[in-house]
Motif scaffolding. Structure first.
Motif, PDB file in Angstrom:
ATOM      1  N   LEU A  80       0.831  -1.203   0.000  1.00 30.01           N
ATOM      2  CA  LEU A  80       0.000   0.000   0.000  1.00 30.01           C
ATOM      3  C   LEU A  80       0.869   1.259   0.000  1.00 30.01           C
ATOM      4  O   LEU A  80       0.605   2.202  -0.760  1.00 30.01           O
ATOM      5  N   GLU A  81       1.896   1.292   0.829  1.00 30.47           N
ATOM      6  CA  GLU A  81       2.772   2.463   0.882  1.00 30.47           C
ATOM      7  C   GLU A  81       3.490   2.684  -0.451  1.00 30.47           C
ATOM      8  O   GLU A  81       3.631   3.823  -0.908  1.00 30.47           O
ATOM      9  N   ASN A  82       3.919   1.606  -1.072  1.00 31.21           N
ATOM     10  CA  ASN A  82       4.565   1.713  -2.383  1.00 31.21           C
ATOM     11  C   ASN A  82       3.595   2.293  -3.411  1.00 31.21           C
ATOM     12  O   ASN A  82       3.952   3.174  -4.195  1.00 31.21           O
ATOM     13  N   ASN A  83       2.358   1.816  -3.400  1.00 29.76           N
ATOM     14  CA  ASN A  83       1.354   2.311  -4.353  1.00 29.76           C
ATOM     15  C   ASN A  83       0.949   3.749  -4.039  1.00 29.76           C
ATOM     16  O   ASN A  83       0.657   4.517  -4.948  1.00 29.76           O
ATOM     17  N   ARG A  84       0.920   4.124  -2.759  1.00 27.83           N
ATOM     18  CA  ARG A  84       0.615   5.513  -2.401  1.00 27.83           C
ATOM     19  C   ARG A  84       1.698   6.455  -2.925  1.00 27.83           C
ATOM     20  O   ARG A  84       1.397   7.548  -3.386  1.00 27.83           O
ATOM     21  N   ARG A  85       2.956   6.046  -2.820  1.00 24.43           N
ATOM     22  CA  ARG A  85       4.052   6.881  -3.343  1.00 24.43           C
ATOM     23  C   ARG A  85       3.913   7.057  -4.855  1.00 24.43           C
ATOM     24  O   ARG A  85       4.114   8.152  -5.379  1.00 24.43           O
ATOM     25  N   GLN A  86       3.560   5.991  -5.537  1.00 20.58           N
ATOM     26  CA  GLN A  86       3.387   6.082  -6.996  1.00 20.58           C
ATOM     27  C   GLN A  86       2.176   6.927  -7.360  1.00 20.58           C
ATOM     28  O   GLN A  86       2.161   7.601  -8.389  1.00 20.58           O
ATOM     29  N   ALA A  87       1.143   6.896  -6.524  1.00 22.52           N
ATOM     30  CA  ALA A  87      -0.104   7.606  -6.825  1.00 22.52           C
ATOM     31  C   ALA A  87      -0.022   9.098  -6.558  1.00 22.52           C
ATOM     32  O   ALA A  87      -0.857   9.857  -7.053  1.00 22.52           O
ATOM     33  N   GLU A  88       0.967   9.538  -5.799  1.00 27.07           N
ATOM     34  CA  GLU A  88       1.054  10.964  -5.463  1.00 27.07           C
ATOM     35  C   GLU A  88       1.167  11.845  -6.697  1.00 27.07           C
ATOM     36  O   GLU A  88       0.666  12.945  -6.719  1.00 27.07           O
ATOM     37  N   GLY A  89       1.799  11.389  -7.732  1.00 27.75           N
ATOM     38  CA  GLY A  89       1.961  12.205  -8.930  1.00 27.75           C
ATOM     39  C   GLY A  89       0.842  12.076  -9.937  1.00 27.75           C
ATOM     40  O   GLY A  89       0.908  12.673 -11.010  1.00 27.75           O
ATOM     41  N   MET A  90      -0.193  11.293  -9.615  1.00 26.31           N
ATOM     42  CA  MET A  90      -1.266  11.062 -10.586  1.00 26.31           C
ATOM     43  C   MET A  90      -2.254  12.219 -10.678  1.00 26.31           C
ATOM     44  O   MET A  90      -3.034  12.289 -11.620  1.00 26.31           O
TER      45      MET A  90
END
Length: 121
Positions: A80-90
């Motif tokens: 989840l934390e990995n996906n949250r980091r990736q989602a920040e720039g979306m």
């Protein structure tokens, strides 16, 4: 956490759940719940229509955060934390950066509308 902070967190969590759908480390049950949550978040049709005073927005304020919270419980924290980091720039300027992710949902609803119109006519 106030309402404004929760709404901002949803802007990151929903794209993170979308990314979790594609992640191989996400368990199957979490992928099912993530699919339901993302589809409901992107769907133009709500459980309770927004034109109904007060009740129309309750599903967006209560149901969507509940679905997100339930889905997050099934996703491992590191994934989840990995996906949250990736989602920040979306999201940029309040709009999704990759808007074309909504195209399949628009197509599905278009097909549903066409089928309903064919049945009526």
């Amino acid at each position: 956490m106030d309402l404004k902070a929760r709404a901002k967190k949803l802007k990151t969590d929903i794209p993170a759940l979308f990314l979790a759908l594609k992640d191989d480390n996400t368990p199957i049950i979490a992928k099912i719940f993530a699919g339901i949550t993302v589809a409901y978040a992107l769907s133009p049709v709500d459980l309770v229509p927004d034109f109904i005073p007060v009740l129309g927005y309750l599903d967006d304020v209560i149901l969507l955060p509940m679905l997100v919270a339930l889905t997050i419980k099934f996703i491992p924290s590191d994934v989840l934390e990995n996906n949250r980091r990736q989602a920040e720039g979306m999201w940029q300027d309040g709009k999704p950066k990759k808007w074309y992710y909504a195209i399949p949902i628009v197509i599905v609803w278009g097909i549903v509308i066409v089928l309903i119109l064919k049945a009526i006519i």
